[in-house]
Design an enzyme around this catalytic site. Structure first.
Site, short mmCIF file in Angstrom:
data_model
loop_
_atom_site.label_atom_id
_atom_site.label_comp_id
_atom_site.label_asym_id
_atom_site.label_seq_id
_atom_site.Cartn_x
_atom_site.Cartn_y
_atom_site.Cartn_z
N SER A 234 0.83 -1.20 0.00
CA SER A 234 0.00 0.00 0.00
C SER A 234 0.86 1.25 0.00
CB SER A 234 -0.89 0.00 1.23
OG SER A 234 -0.09 -0.01 2.38
N GLU A 312 -7.63 -2.73 -8.10
CA GLU A 312 -8.45 -2.52 -6.89
C GLU A 312 -7.95 -1.32 -6.09
OE1 GLU A 312 -7.63 -6.22 -5.01
OE2 GLU A 312 -9.10 -7.32 -6.15
N PRO A 313 -8.02 -0.11 -6.64
CA PRO A 313 -7.57 1.06 -5.87
C PRO A 313 -8.58 1.44 -4.79
CG PRO A 313 -8.50 1.74 -7.96
CD PRO A 313 -8.53 0.24 -7.97
N GLY A 314 -8.09 1.79 -3.62
CA GLY A 314 -8.99 2.25 -2.54
C GLY A 314 -8.57 3.64 -2.11
N TYR A 378 0.92 2.73 12.11
CA TYR A 378 1.97 2.64 11.07
C TYR A 378 2.99 3.77 11.18
CZ TYR A 378 -1.90 0.13 8.75
OH TYR A 378 -2.94 -0.70 8.44
N CYS A 405 -5.91 7.91 26.32
CA CYS A 405 -4.93 7.61 27.37
C CYS A 405 -3.86 6.70 26.82
CB CYS A 405 -5.63 6.95 28.54
SG CYS A 405 -6.73 8.09 29.32
N GLU A 406 -3.00 7.25 26.00
CA GLU A 406 -2.01 6.45 25.29
C GLU A 406 -0.97 7.43 24.77
OE1 GLU A 406 -2.89 3.03 24.67
OE2 GLU A 406 -0.89 2.77 23.87
N TYR A 435 -9.13 4.68 5.28
CA TYR A 435 -8.65 3.97 6.47
C TYR A 435 -8.70 4.83 7.73
CZ TYR A 435 -7.14 0.94 2.70
OH TYR A 435 -7.12 0.15 1.58
C1 LIG Z 1 -6.35 -7.21 -1.82
C2 LIG Z 1 -6.37 -5.74 -1.72
N1 LIG Z 1 -6.79 -5.02 -2.77
C3 LIG Z 1 -6.84 -3.67 -2.71
C4 LIG Z 1 -6.47 -2.99 -1.57
C5 LIG Z 1 -6.56 -1.49 -1.57
O1 LIG Z 1 -5.34 -0.87 -1.37
P1 LIG Z 1 -5.23 0.71 -1.44
O2 LIG Z 1 -6.29 1.30 -0.62
O3 LIG Z 1 -3.87 1.00 -0.89
O4 LIG Z 1 -5.36 1.09 -2.90
C6 LIG Z 1 -6.01 -3.71 -0.45
C7 LIG Z 1 -5.59 -2.99 0.76
O5 LIG Z 1 -5.17 -3.50 1.74
C8 LIG Z 1 -5.97 -5.12 -0.52
O6 LIG Z 1 -5.57 -5.85 0.52
#
Ligand SMILES: Cc1ncc(COP(=O)(O)O)c(C=O)c1O
Length: 484
Positions: A234, A312-314, A378, A405-406, A435
Site C-alpha cells: 500500500s 483494486e484502488p482504494g 503505522y 490515554c495512550e 482507512y
Molecule cells: C487485496 C487488496 N486489494 C486492494 C487494496 C486497496 O489498497 P489501497 O487502498 O492502498 O489502494 C487492499 C488494501 O489492503 C488489498 O488488501
C-alpha cells in the site's frame, strides 16, 4: 525562520503555515475571504457548529472525479496494448452506501473484504456481478452469501478454500468465477520494494503452490478460473514494485495457459497519495502506462496474448477527498533536549553529551487514535492547518496529539502551525478519507464521529455518528435497569 531541530529532516519550514497544498487537500478546498477553510463550498466553521467535532468531511465531487480519473487512466493505458481494465473500488478504504453509489456511477465495481462490506455494497444497490470478494479467512456464511447473490468473483486465498467454494457453489447450483491470490514475494511500500523468494505473510498462495491450486480449481465443475490476483502493498509511489509483480505473475500466467484459459490478471491496489506537502506519488496515468508497458513486454517475451486486467484502488480514490476537523483543547509547549551532535560516536558509560533544548508544542485535540489509528499503527505522517482562521504568526513546530490515554495517540507527528494556535481553534487534517473511519474504534468509550459529505455548498450526513447512549445500549450490564 530556522527549522526547529526537533523537526524531521523531511519537513521544511513553510513560507505560509496557512497555505493549502493542492496535492494534499480535496480539489474544492480553499479559504474564503475571512480565511475560513471551505470544502465543497461549505465552511469548516459551519460544519463544526452543525455536526460537532471531531468530524469526517468528504468532498463528494472529489471522490467521484478521482474514481473517474483512475478508471480512465487504466482504461486508456491498457486499451493502448489491446487489453482492457476493470476497476474495482477497494471498499476497505471507506465504504458506505453513498460511497458505493458514487463509485458505481463512475463505472467502478466494488471489492469487499468481509460479509459486512458485502452487505453495504448490496444495500447500496450495487450490481453483484461487479463485486469482487476477498479475505484470507472467509467464513462459510460469507462465502455462501457471496455465491448466493451472484458476485462477479471470489478471490481464493488458499488451497483449502478451493474445495470450500466449490462445494458451496455446487450446493447452490451455481458456477462461481474465482481468482487465485498469489503471494508473489514482491512487497512494496512508498518508494521502496522488495522482491524475495518467499514472503512470510498470511495472504495468498506462494508461487510454488500455484500450479496445484489452479489444477484443483480446474478440476471442479462448480467454479471457473478467471485468473491470478496479486496485491503487493500500500501507499506505493513508484512503478517498480508493480512491474516486478507483473513480470513474476506473467511467467505463471503463461504456464497456466498451457492447460486452459486464463482470461484476466488482477493486479490489486496500493496506489499512493500525498499526506504531506513533500509526498509526490507518481501520477496514476504514468503508473498505469508503466504497468501496461510491462504487461505488454512480458506477454510478448512469453509469446502469450495480453490478458485483460483488473485493479483494486482504494486509498487513491477516497483518501485525498477526506478531511477531519478537530477542536483544539490544549496547547502545551515543552522544552525537549536535543543532542547537539546526533551522529557523534557512542559515549562511554556514564558520560553525558552536551545538549541544547528546543521547544515542541503539543496541540491536543478532541479526537485521536479512535478516529484515525494510522499514525499510531503505522507511524503514518499527516499534515494539519488551522481551519477557522488564517494567522500571521510565525510557524511553530507542533505535534498534534489526541485525547486518548495512550502516549502513542498522535494525530500528526510533526507539522508547522501558526505560533498563535490556541484552544478553540478548529484544526483540519487532510487526506483522512481512507482507512480513517474504516478503522475507527470506541477506545476510551469515545463515540465515533459522523461522516458528512459536502458538495455544491450543501452538507449531508452519510454515516451517522454515535452518541454515548448508543454505546451504553451495548453494555449488557445495564439490561433490566434504567440507564443513568
Ligand atoms: C487485496 C487488496 N486489494 C486492494 C487494496 C486497496 O489498497 P489501497 O487502498 O492502498 O489502494 C487492499 C488494501 O489492503 C488489498 O488488501
Amino acid at each position: 525562520m530556522h527549522a526547529n531541530p526537533l523537526a524531521p529532516a523531511w519537513l521544511p519550514v513553510p513560507a505560509d503555515a496557512n497555505a493549502l497544498a493542492a496535492a494534499v487537500w480535496p480539489e474544492s478546498a480553499h479559504r474564503d475571504d475571512d480565511g475560513v477553510l471551505r470544502i465543497g463550498g461549505v465552511s469548516a466553521v459551519d460544519l463544526a457548529e452543525r455536526f460537532g467535532t471531531p468530524l469526517y468531511v468528504v468532498d463528494e465531487a472529489d471522490v467521484r472525479s478521482r474514481a473517474a480519473r483512475v478508471r480512465a487512466a487504466f482504461l486508456a493505458a491498457f486499451g493502448r496494448i489491446d487489453s482492457t481494465a476493470r476497476v474495482y473500488y477497494a471498499g476497505k478504504a471507506f465504504l458506505s452506501t453513498a460511497v458505493a453509489r458514487w463509485v458505481a456511477e463512475a463505472g467502478l465495481g466494488i471489492d469487499v473484504a468481509s460479509g459486512g462490506e458485502l452487505a453495504v455494497a448490496l444495500a447500496a444497490g450495487t450490481d453483484p456481478s461487479t463485486i469482487g470478494v476477498h479475505g484470507n479467512a472467509k467464513s462459510t456464511a460469507e462465502l455462501r452469501r457471496a455465491v448466493e447473490v451472484g458476485v462477479g468473483s471470489i478471490v481464493i486465498d488458499s488451497l483449502a478454500e478451493v474445495a470450500r467454494v466449490a462445494a458451496i457453489a455446487r450446493e447452490l447450483g451455481r458456477v462461481q468465477a474465482v481468482r487465485l491470490r498469489i503471494n508473489s514475494g514482491v512487497h512494496a511500500s512508498t518508494h521502496e520494494y522488495l522482491a524475495t523468494s518467499h514472503e512470510d505473510q498470511k495472504f495468498g498462495v506462494p508461487l510454488t503452490g500455484a500450479l496445484e491450486a489452479v489444477a484443483a480449481i480446474r478440476a471442479e465443475e462448480s467454479i471457473v478460473f478467471l485468473g491470478l490476483h496479486s496485491h503487493i502493498g500500500s501507499q506505493i509511489f513508484e512503478s517498480e514494485g508493480f512491474s516486478a509483480a507483473i513480470s513474476r505473475l506473467m511467467g505463471l500466467h503463461a504456464r497456466l495457459l498451457r492447460d486452459g484459459p486464463v482470461p484476466q490478471l488482477n493486479l490489486g491496489g496500493g496506489f499512493g497519495i500525498a499526506y504531506t506537502d513533500v509526498d509526490s506519488p507518481r501520477p496514476i496515468e504514468q503508473i498505469a502506462d508503466d504497468m501496461a508497458a510491462e504487461l505488454a513486454a512480458a506477454a510478448s517475451r512469453l509469446g502469450v496474448p495480453v490478458p485483460d486486467v483488473a485493479l483494486e484502488p482504494g486509498r487513491s480514490i477516497v483518501g485525498p477527498a477526506g478531511v477531519t476537523l478537530y477542536r483544539v483543547e490544549v496547547v502545551k509547549p515543552l522544552e525537549v533536549s536535543v543532542p547537539t551532535a546526533p551522529d557523534a560516536p557512542a559515549l562511554e558509560p556514564g558520560a553525558s553529551r552536551e545538549t541544547a533544548t528546543a521547544t515542541r508544542t503539543y496541540v491536543s485535540v478532541d479526537g485521536g487514535m479512535s478516529d484515525n489509528i494510522r499514525p499510531a499503527l503505522y507511524r503514518a505522517d499527516y499534515s494539519a492547518r488551522i481551519a477557522s482562521r488564517v494567522s500571521a504568526a510565525d510557524p511553530m513546530l507542533a505535534r498534534v496529539a489526541g485525547k486518548h490515554c495512550e502516549g502513542g495517540d498522535i494525530v500528526v507527528h510533526a507539522e508547522y502551525l501558526p505560533g498563535d494556535v490556541e484552544p478553540g481553534d478548529l484544526l483540519a487534517v487532510p487526506a483522512t478519507g481512507a482507512y480513517g473511519w474504516a478503522m475507527a474504534s470506541n477506545y476510551n468509550w469515545i463515540a465515533r464521529p459522523p461522516v458528512v459529505a459536502v458538495r455544491d455548498g450543501a452538507a449531508r450526513v452519510i454515516v451517522h455518528g454515535e452518541t454515548i447512549d448508543d454505546l451504553l445500549r451495548r453494555d449488557a450490564g445495564l439490561e433490566g435497569s434504567t440507564t443513568p
